[in-house]
Design a protein around this motif. Structure first.
Motif, PDB file in Angstrom:
ATOM      1  N   ASN A   1     -13.768 -26.900  -1.402  1.00  0.00           N
ATOM      2  CA  ASN A   1     -14.454 -26.862  -0.413  1.00  0.00           C
ATOM      3  C   ASN A   1     -15.468 -28.050  -1.216  1.00  0.00           C
ATOM      4  O   ASN A   1     -16.418 -28.138  -2.382  1.00  0.00           O
ATOM      5  CB  ASN A   1     -15.736 -25.771  -0.881  1.00  0.00           C
ATOM      6  CG  ASN A   1     -16.946 -25.459  -0.204  1.00  0.00           C
ATOM      7  OD1 ASN A   1     -16.872 -26.408   1.306  1.00  0.00           O
ATOM      8  ND2 ASN A   1     -17.498 -24.795  -0.994  1.00  0.00           N
ATOM      9  N   PRO A   2     -15.198 -28.760  -0.545  1.00  0.00           N
ATOM     10  CA  PRO A   2     -16.060 -30.306  -1.096  1.00  0.00           C
ATOM     11  C   PRO A   2     -17.785 -30.868  -1.072  1.00  0.00           C
ATOM     12  O   PRO A   2     -18.201 -30.137  -0.198  1.00  0.00           O
ATOM     13  CB  PRO A   2     -15.561 -31.312  -0.760  1.00  0.00           C
ATOM     14  CG  PRO A   2     -13.848 -30.679   0.961  1.00  0.00           C
ATOM     15  CD  PRO A   2     -14.576 -29.336   0.733  1.00  0.00           C
ATOM     16  N   ARG A   3     -17.785 -30.580  -2.133  1.00  0.00           N
ATOM     17  CA  ARG A   3     -19.114 -30.980  -2.076  1.00  0.00           C
ATOM     18  C   ARG A   3     -19.882 -32.959  -2.648  1.00  0.00           C
ATOM     19  O   ARG A   3     -21.212 -32.733  -3.356  1.00  0.00           O
ATOM     20  CB  ARG A   3     -19.918 -30.086  -3.493  1.00  0.00           C
ATOM     21  CG  ARG A   3     -19.681 -28.663  -2.955  1.00  0.00           C
ATOM     22  CD  ARG A   3     -20.859 -27.853  -3.359  1.00  0.00           C
ATOM     23  NE  ARG A   3     -21.033 -28.060  -5.121  1.00  0.00           N
ATOM     24  CZ  ARG A   3     -19.898 -26.837  -5.972  1.00  0.00           C
ATOM     25  NH1 ARG A   3     -19.279 -26.107  -4.991  1.00  0.00           N
ATOM     26  NH2 ARG A   3     -19.499 -26.774  -6.588  1.00  0.00           N
ATOM     27  N   ILE A   4     -19.226 -32.614  -2.264  1.00  0.00           N
ATOM     28  CA  ILE A   4     -18.616 -34.775  -3.711  1.00  0.00           C
ATOM     29  C   ILE A   4     -17.460 -35.198  -2.454  1.00  0.00           C
ATOM     30  O   ILE A   4     -16.346 -35.577  -3.371  1.00  0.00           O
ATOM     31  CB  ILE A   4     -19.096 -35.016  -4.944  1.00  0.00           C
ATOM     32  CG1 ILE A   4     -20.309 -36.375  -4.768  1.00  0.00           C
ATOM     33  CG2 ILE A   4     -18.328 -34.657  -5.983  1.00  0.00           C
ATOM     34  CD1 ILE A   4     -20.197 -36.945  -6.474  1.00  0.00           C
ATOM     35  N   ALA A   5     -17.320 -36.863  -2.286  1.00  0.00           N
ATOM     36  CA  ALA A   5     -16.778 -37.456  -1.897  1.00  0.00           C
ATOM     37  C   ALA A   5     -17.191 -39.091  -2.518  1.00  0.00           C
ATOM     38  O   ALA A   5     -18.475 -39.372  -2.224  1.00  0.00           O
ATOM     39  CB  ALA A   5     -16.823 -37.880  -0.688  1.00  0.00           C
ATOM     40  N   ILE A   6     -16.190 -39.205  -3.160  1.00  0.00           N
ATOM     41  CA  ILE A   6     -16.652 -40.869  -4.016  1.00  0.00           C
ATOM     42  C   ILE A   6     -15.327 -42.232  -3.519  1.00  0.00           C
ATOM     43  O   ILE A   6     -14.141 -41.243  -3.724  1.00  0.00           O
ATOM     44  CB  ILE A   6     -16.404 -40.549  -5.060  1.00  0.00           C
ATOM     45  CG1 ILE A   6     -17.383 -40.265  -6.382  1.00  0.00           C
ATOM     46  CG2 ILE A   6     -16.831 -41.417  -5.844  1.00  0.00           C
ATOM     47  CD1 ILE A   6     -17.451 -39.402  -7.133  1.00  0.00           C
TER      48      ILE A   6
ATOM     49  N   ASP B   1     -17.838 -34.560 -12.329  1.00  0.00           N
ATOM     50  CA  ASP B   1     -18.099 -33.584 -13.723  1.00  0.00           C
ATOM     51  C   ASP B   1     -19.978 -33.414 -13.263  1.00  0.00           C
ATOM     52  O   ASP B   1     -20.193 -32.382 -13.524  1.00  0.00           O
ATOM     53  CB  ASP B   1     -17.004 -33.699 -14.862  1.00  0.00           C
ATOM     54  CG  ASP B   1     -15.738 -34.186 -15.045  1.00  0.00           C
ATOM     55  OD1 ASP B   1     -15.356 -33.472 -14.095  1.00  0.00           O
ATOM     56  OD2 ASP B   1     -15.709 -33.939 -15.918  1.00  0.00           O
ATOM     57  N   ASN B   2     -20.352 -34.669 -13.665  1.00  0.00           N
ATOM     58  CA  ASN B   2     -21.873 -34.527 -13.316  1.00  0.00           C
ATOM     59  C   ASN B   2     -22.449 -34.100 -12.982  1.00  0.00           C
ATOM     60  O   ASN B   2     -23.340 -33.148 -12.657  1.00  0.00           O
ATOM     61  CB  ASN B   2     -22.522 -36.116 -13.399  1.00  0.00           C
ATOM     62  CG  ASN B   2     -23.733 -36.337 -13.826  1.00  0.00           C
ATOM     63  OD1 ASN B   2     -24.340 -36.199 -12.790  1.00  0.00           O
ATOM     64  ND2 ASN B   2     -24.145 -36.348 -15.150  1.00  0.00           N
ATOM     65  N   TRP B   3     -22.223 -35.054 -11.023  1.00  0.00           N
ATOM     66  CA  TRP B   3     -22.806 -33.512  -9.786  1.00  0.00           C
ATOM     67  C   TRP B   3     -22.479 -31.949  -9.784  1.00  0.00           C
ATOM     68  O   TRP B   3     -23.093 -31.296  -9.511  1.00  0.00           O
ATOM     69  CB  TRP B   3     -22.102 -34.321  -8.464  1.00  0.00           C
ATOM     70  CG  TRP B   3     -22.716 -34.201  -7.311  1.00  0.00           C
ATOM     71  CD1 TRP B   3     -22.101 -32.863  -6.342  1.00  0.00           C
ATOM     72  CD2 TRP B   3     -23.975 -33.869  -6.560  1.00  0.00           C
ATOM     73  NE1 TRP B   3     -23.140 -32.957  -5.264  1.00  0.00           N
ATOM     74  CE2 TRP B   3     -24.323 -33.347  -5.223  1.00  0.00           C
ATOM     75  CE3 TRP B   3     -25.303 -34.709  -7.434  1.00  0.00           C
ATOM     76  CZ2 TRP B   3     -25.870 -33.452  -5.186  1.00  0.00           C
ATOM     77  CZ3 TRP B   3     -26.733 -34.341  -6.940  1.00  0.00           C
ATOM     78  CH2 TRP B   3     -26.495 -34.129  -5.789  1.00  0.00           C
ATOM     79  N   LEU B   4     -20.540 -31.433 -10.048  1.00  0.00           N
ATOM     80  CA  LEU B   4     -20.920 -29.816  -9.850  1.00  0.00           C
ATOM     81  C   LEU B   4     -20.932 -29.231 -10.744  1.00  0.00           C
ATOM     82  O   LEU B   4     -21.654 -28.225 -10.404  1.00  0.00           O
ATOM     83  CB  LEU B   4     -18.836 -30.489  -9.494  1.00  0.00           C
ATOM     84  CG  LEU B   4     -18.310 -31.492  -8.733  1.00  0.00           C
ATOM     85  CD1 LEU B   4     -17.034 -31.017  -8.640  1.00  0.00           C
ATOM     86  CD2 LEU B   4     -19.505 -30.283  -7.018  1.00  0.00           C
ATOM     87  N   ALA B   5     -21.519 -29.850 -12.501  1.00  0.00           N
ATOM     88  CA  ALA B   5     -21.878 -29.148 -13.287  1.00  0.00           C
ATOM     89  C   ALA B   5     -23.080 -29.064 -13.226  1.00  0.00           C
ATOM     90  O   ALA B   5     -23.308 -27.908 -12.868  1.00  0.00           O
ATOM     91  CB  ALA B   5     -21.623 -30.036 -14.385  1.00  0.00           C
ATOM     92  N   ARG B   6     -24.135 -30.212 -12.604  1.00  0.00           N
ATOM     93  CA  ARG B   6     -25.471 -29.794 -12.063  1.00  0.00           C
ATOM     94  C   ARG B   6     -25.696 -28.224 -10.951  1.00  0.00           C
ATOM     95  O   ARG B   6     -27.019 -28.121 -11.090  1.00  0.00           O
ATOM     96  CB  ARG B   6     -26.359 -31.232 -11.580  1.00  0.00           C
ATOM     97  CG  ARG B   6     -26.518 -31.530 -13.264  1.00  0.00           C
ATOM     98  CD  ARG B   6     -27.324 -32.981 -12.975  1.00  0.00           C
ATOM     99  NE  ARG B   6     -26.577 -34.218 -12.351  1.00  0.00           N
ATOM    100  CZ  ARG B   6     -27.208 -34.500 -11.287  1.00  0.00           C
ATOM    101  NH1 ARG B   6     -28.633 -34.133 -10.981  1.00  0.00           N
ATOM    102  NH2 ARG B   6     -26.598 -35.526 -11.082  1.00  0.00           N
ATOM    103  N   GLU B   7     -24.876 -28.650 -10.013  1.00  0.00           N
ATOM    104  CA  GLU B   7     -24.844 -27.971  -8.666  1.00  0.00           C
ATOM    105  C   GLU B   7     -24.938 -26.381  -9.169  1.00  0.00           C
ATOM    106  O   GLU B   7     -25.225 -25.799  -8.647  1.00  0.00           O
ATOM    107  CB  GLU B   7     -24.128 -28.407  -7.773  1.00  0.00           C
ATOM    108  CG  GLU B   7     -23.978 -29.270  -6.504  1.00  0.00           C
ATOM    109  CD  GLU B   7     -23.566 -29.433  -5.388  1.00  0.00           C
ATOM    110  OE1 GLU B   7     -22.590 -29.175  -5.414  1.00  0.00           O
ATOM    111  OE2 GLU B   7     -24.598 -29.593  -4.009  1.00  0.00           O
ATOM    112  N   ALA B   8     -23.552 -26.440 -10.142  1.00  0.00           N
ATOM    113  CA  ALA B   8     -23.850 -25.399 -10.617  1.00  0.00           C
ATOM    114  C   ALA B   8     -24.536 -24.544 -11.070  1.00  0.00           C
ATOM    115  O   ALA B   8     -24.925 -22.964 -11.397  1.00  0.00           O
ATOM    116  CB  ALA B   8     -22.309 -25.480 -11.215  1.00  0.00           C
ATOM    117  N   ASP B   9     -25.501 -25.121 -11.500  1.00  0.00           N
ATOM    118  CA  ASP B   9     -26.439 -24.515 -12.583  1.00  0.00           C
ATOM    119  C   ASP B   9     -27.525 -24.251 -11.782  1.00  0.00           C
ATOM    120  O   ASP B   9     -27.575 -24.316 -10.768  1.00  0.00           O
ATOM    121  CB  ASP B   9     -27.258 -25.585 -13.438  1.00  0.00           C
ATOM    122  CG  ASP B   9     -26.017 -26.294 -14.467  1.00  0.00           C
ATOM    123  OD1 ASP B   9     -24.911 -25.300 -14.651  1.00  0.00           O
ATOM    124  OD2 ASP B   9     -26.657 -27.213 -15.159  1.00  0.00           O
TER     125      ASP B   9
END
Length: 618
Positions: free
Chosen positions: A582-587, A610-618
């Motif tokens: 379930n992609p939320r970031i592509a780089i 790591d940075n983006w998904l960790a903050r999205e999970a908060d």
């Protein structure tokens, strides 16, 4: 003879009456002419002469609008305004323009390289409109002018607002900068709306949304004396300030991308595959946009242009590089799509490949070869031989058509200017580019190397991120955008910008999942080329390493990194998206002369994920 006979009274009377009539006619004509002129001046042309009369004592002065601000997606300031001293000249109040400019130059208040711009601006606008000589004066320069001010009628210091970039070089290529309005700018801008305005957006977001950011110029009528001194403000039409623009950039992610690249030359582009929003757009090295808003000298600009690391070059949009092995998942999907292979088909890799009846060997990056590999393992281990064979089977025409579906070889349509096309080679392209005869247009060896993203093929980091996002989103793509929304100046509410979806690709979902699984094996497989970044990952990452040669290596030679000049080492690339399901970031990450995609580029992507998904999970 009698004296009475010598005098003719009737004749004298008639002569007198004739003279009276003639005088009356002349007086009447003169009076009529006077009345006609009075009517003409006071009735017929009253408005015209009234305006001329007003011009002798009333000055119309533009009121420049306050430029709108730029923010990131969380409302953090990217571009602000701050008060500065601005040196301005009103041409109609200056008797000797050339001498005035020469005297100001002698005082160090006007630079010689600015004179063509100043003279062009004076020619292009009305003489009562102020011309900006210097956008920013230091306190010392303002004091120096104050001492000599009586020598310069028509020249004065005004307090204005000037552009300030509080983060310095951070996101400079995405934000852009403002610079002095040039003659070329005035040809594309609405001149009347830029009266009294010293600067306009030149690149990036500042240029893309100039119409929103600039606002509308107002005016005021001033009663002035013979010396041009203001006595009274008669009328005022306030300027309409520019609108605040919010970008999709995430400042924290942007700063991390730039810190990960550090002193290395390269680019990082991160997109949200669900809507095409640009989360980070980094190009390193960067520059400080404040240099341009303050008025950059020609010597300093030349120094930036001649810097061999090219800090002014936007690598994300304009850097065109061979994509290398990053295209292998899409090429594998092409093989499935056209039915020339199935996931279980295997190829034996001895470390080289030759075309039938040819002795030339196209080498694999792994000298001893990969042995027997299927589609998943060929992507996971980045087996060149597998894709040499697949490219020959597909042919250049089908390769071109399929990769074009993912946006390669064409601008993505991002909403800031300056993007280049990249290059997706085909027979038609080569026929036009090289003017070859029909039977010599395309050679089999060119197809072979195109299969591993080399040869003529070129792509920008933005294009690679865009293609990765389309694959991550299972064939559904969006035009990349930096515009998150615009603030309504009346209500203060943010009006979000709509995403721009692309037509969905007609792909078999099962085949797409096979391609994605092969990318997951790159990061999480036992023999994946990027397994080092997936060992402790809390989310499933799909990725692909890539290495793009800068200089060729002859047959029989081996690449030795230690003896190779740093700028001749291969470029390192890595594409990725996460979570794979379930992609939320592509780089897309590019490190110029980084040599290894797994060592130089992949860790950068992992840090951003790591940075983006960790903050999205908060």
């Amino acid at each position: 003879m009698s004296i009475h006979r010598l005098k003719d009274h009737w004749r004298e009377q008639r002569m007198f009456l004739g003279r009276v009539v003639a005088a009356a006619i002349v007086v009447t004509l003169l009076a009529g002419l006077l009345m006609y002129r009075l009517v003409d001046l006071q009735v017929v042309h009253f408005e015209h002469f009234s305006r001329l009369s007003q011009g002798n004592r009333v000055r119309l002065e533009p009121v420049p609008p306050v430029r709108g601000l730029l923010f990131d997606r969380a409302g953090r300031a990217l571009a602000e305004n701050r008060p500065v001293y601005q040196l301005e000249l009103i041409p109609e109040q200056v008797k000797d323009l050339e001498q005035t400019l020469a005297d100001l130059q002698a005082l160090g208040l006007v630079r010689a390289e600015d004179l063509p711009r100043i003279q062009g601006q004076i020619r292009s606008q009305r003489r009562f409109e102020p011309t900006v000589l210097r956008a920013r004066l230091s306190d010392e320069e303002a004091g120096r002018f104050a001492v000599h001010r009586p020598r310069f009628p028509g020249v004065d210091i005004q307090a204005r607002l000037a552009r300030q970039y509080p983060l310095g070089p951070a996101a400079a290529h995405a934000i852009g900068y403002v610079g002095a309005v040039s003659e070329a700018d005035l040809q594309r801008l609405e001149g009347a709306n830029y009266a009294g305005t010293a600067q306009t957006g030149k690149i990036g977001a500042e240029r893309a949304w100039e119409d929103l950011l600039h606002g509308t110029t107002g005016f005021r009528q001033l009663l002035v004396n013979a010396q041009g001194r203001t006595l009274q403000e008669l009328e005022r039409n306030d300027a309409v300030p520019g609108r605040n623009v919010y970008l999709t950039l995430d400042l924290e992610l942007q700063a991390l991308a730039e810190a990960q690249l550090g002193e290395r030359r390269g680019s990082v582009v991160a997109l949200d595959p669900r809507n095409g929003q640009v989360l980070a757009l980094a190009s390193m090295p960067a520059f400080d946009p404040n240099l341009f808003s303050m008025g950059l000298s020609s010597a300093r600009y030349r120094e930036l242009q001649e810097d061999r690391d090219q800090p002014l070059f936007n690598r994300a949009l304009r850097g065109q590089y061979p994509p290398g092995s990053t295209i292998k998942p899409m090429l594998g999907l092409a093989g499935l799509h056209y039915g020339v292979t199935v996931p279980q088909d295997t190829v034996y890799c001895p470390g080289w490949f030759s075309l039938p009846n040819h002795s030339h060997r196209y080498r694999d990056w792994k000298r001893e070869g990969h042995g027997t590999v299927d589609l998943e393992q060929s992507v996971a281990q980045s087996c060149d031989v597998y894709f040499y064979r697949l490219a020959v089977t597909l042919g250049i025409d089908r390769m071109h058509d399929f990769l074009a579906l993912f946006g390669l070889g064409a601008p993505t349509g991002i909403d800031i200017p300056g993007e280049l096309d990249g290059l997706l080679p085909s027979r038609d392209w080569k026929r036009t580019a090289f003017r070859r005869p029909q039977d010599q247009v395309w050679f089999p060896g060119e197809t072979v190397i195109t299969g591993i993203g080399q040869g003529y093929m070129l792509a920008t980091p933005l294009q690679l991120a865009h293609a990765t996002a389309i694959l991550a989103n299972r064939g559904r793509g969006f035009v990349p955008t930096l515009l998150a929304g615009v603030e309504n100046p009346v209500t203060g509410q943010l009006e979000p910008a709509a995403s721009r979806p692309l037509p969905a690709l007609a792909l078999d979902p099962a085949q797409v999942e096979e391609a994605i699984d092969s990318m997951v094996a790159v990061v999480h497989g036992e023999r994946g080329t990027a397994r080092a970044i997936g060992l402790d990952s809390p989310w499933t990452i799909a990725g692909k390493t890539g290495t793009a040669q800068v200089v060729g290596i002859a047959q029989g030679e081996e690449y030795d990194e230690e003896t190779t000049d740093e700028r001749h080492r291969p470029h390192a690339l890595f594409i990725a998206f996460a979570p794979a399901e379930n992609p939320r970031i592509a780089i897309a990450v590019l490190v110029e002369n980084g040599a290894s995609g797994s060592a130089a580029a992949a860790p950068v992507a992992r840090a951003l994920i790591d940075n983006w998904l960790a903050r999205e999970a908060d």
